[in-house]
Write a protein that holds these residues in place. Sequence first.
Motif, short mmCIF file in Angstrom:
data_model
loop_
_atom_site.label_atom_id
_atom_site.label_comp_id
_atom_site.label_asym_id
_atom_site.label_seq_id
_atom_site.Cartn_x
_atom_site.Cartn_y
_atom_site.Cartn_z
N PRO A 9 10.50 32.35 37.57
CA PRO A 9 11.09 31.06 37.96
C PRO A 9 12.45 30.74 37.35
CG PRO A 9 9.32 30.72 36.39
CD PRO A 9 9.26 32.17 36.78
N SER A 10 12.77 31.33 36.19
CA SER A 10 14.06 31.03 35.56
C SER A 10 14.97 32.25 35.51
CB SER A 10 13.86 30.43 34.17
OG SER A 10 13.14 31.33 33.34
N TYR A 66 20.53 32.82 35.00
CA TYR A 66 20.53 31.81 36.06
C TYR A 66 21.31 32.35 37.25
CZ TYR A 66 25.14 30.63 34.03
OH TYR A 66 26.42 30.68 33.54
N PHE A 99 13.75 22.16 41.17
CA PHE A 99 14.71 23.12 40.64
C PHE A 99 15.88 22.35 40.03
CE2 PHE A 99 15.65 22.55 45.13
CZ PHE A 99 17.03 22.40 45.20
N THR A 164 14.06 17.41 43.07
CA THR A 164 12.60 17.51 43.18
C THR A 164 12.09 16.72 44.38
OG1 THR A 164 10.52 17.27 41.94
CG2 THR A 164 12.16 15.54 41.66
N ILE A 205 22.02 27.59 39.59
CA ILE A 205 20.63 27.19 39.80
C ILE A 205 19.73 27.84 38.77
CG2 ILE A 205 20.34 29.02 41.54
CD1 ILE A 205 18.28 27.15 42.93
N ASP A 206 18.73 27.09 38.29
CA ASP A 206 17.82 27.61 37.27
C ASP A 206 16.49 26.86 37.36
OD1 ASP A 206 16.97 29.18 35.19
OD2 ASP A 206 18.32 28.35 33.68
N ASP A 207 15.46 27.44 36.78
CA ASP A 207 14.16 26.80 36.58
C ASP A 207 13.56 26.22 37.87
OD1 ASP A 207 14.11 27.44 33.90
OD2 ASP A 207 15.07 25.59 33.28
N VAL A 208 13.14 27.10 38.74
CA VAL A 208 12.52 26.71 40.02
C VAL A 208 11.00 26.66 39.83
CG1 VAL A 208 12.33 27.23 42.47
CG2 VAL A 208 14.39 27.91 41.20
N SER A 209 10.38 25.60 40.30
CA SER A 209 8.92 25.49 40.13
C SER A 209 8.27 24.88 41.36
CB SER A 209 8.57 24.65 38.89
OG SER A 209 8.97 23.30 39.05
#
Length: 348
Positions: A9-10, A66, A99, A164, A205-209
């Motif tokens: 995800p990251s 990222y 994200f 989100t 873009i970073d940290d997609v959940s």
Amino acid sequence: MSQNLVLNPSFEEYKTCPSLIGGFNHNVLDWNTPNIGTTDYFNSCSKEIGNINFFGNQKARTGKGYGGMYAMAPENYKEYVQGELSNTLTAEKKYTFTFYISLAENCSHAIRDLGVLFLKEPLKENSDKYINLNKVLNTKQNSHFVLINSQDYYSEKVGWEQVTFEYIAKGFESYFIIGNFDKNSKISKIKVHNSKDPDASYYYIDDVSVEPFETEKQASIESNLISENQELENDKVYTLQNVLFDFDKHNLIASSKAELTQLYNYLNANKRLQIEIYGHTDDVGTQKRNDELSLLRAKEVALYLISKGLRPERITATGYGNKFPVANNDTEAGRALNRRVEFKLIFK
């Protein structure tokens, strides 16, 4: 803790440390690009494609890696990231999709039009400059698009901005694509930087959940709050369960205040108690910054209690940085547990 269904995800897992721009598609594990666009991969392991890059200077929100992509560029050129889920989403079940993005400091425009395209099968790389959304939705039976309606432009350049939304699954979703799916003429945009280069909007873009939305979660939180009639032990360290902070920030988020209000009510009803507050961080960043950040977070909790009416002389705040982890910092779940605020009550 909620389960993040997004693989890698990251963007921390990769084949080789990047040395050239445009290496996202063949370098980042479990991710690819669905069109001709050459999405970029940045990682602090690289001197050439690290935190300082062709569009500015940005650190990863978490970890070292990222992505970076054009959401708007000349001739309707676009870049995307296509991710994979560990499990297909369950029909009629609600999920939270999140994200983080940051506008590159040297690009000319900010936009507010982003979207997520859900798919059963991944979209294969093709020679299109941008993804024709109508074509995909008409030819792919198991596909669904979510337009993210933002009131403001995504213009944050220094930190990371959260994007989100809540989503009720159709039951086929195994892959997803993040990006801008409009032609330039339809994009809502604003100029933020004068540049000799052509008009463009470029985002990191970073940290997609993608996490299940649990209706029981709020009830669980409420049941864990401190009540005035509850007996808390003296000289015992307690962890504030719902006092949360954004990455590298010390400002309290709104959902943290309910628990702190209950803590204030308890202290107000037990006036001979004093409180010691301890801030902690994970091991991301320098020791100096973590020491500073942990103290700022402890002080932020103290200031909230004071704002409610607690006398300052009843409070002490201390920051311990990353000196006392309670979990392994090698995983995001462990780092999340280490980013905490604790307190101890002392009877005097």
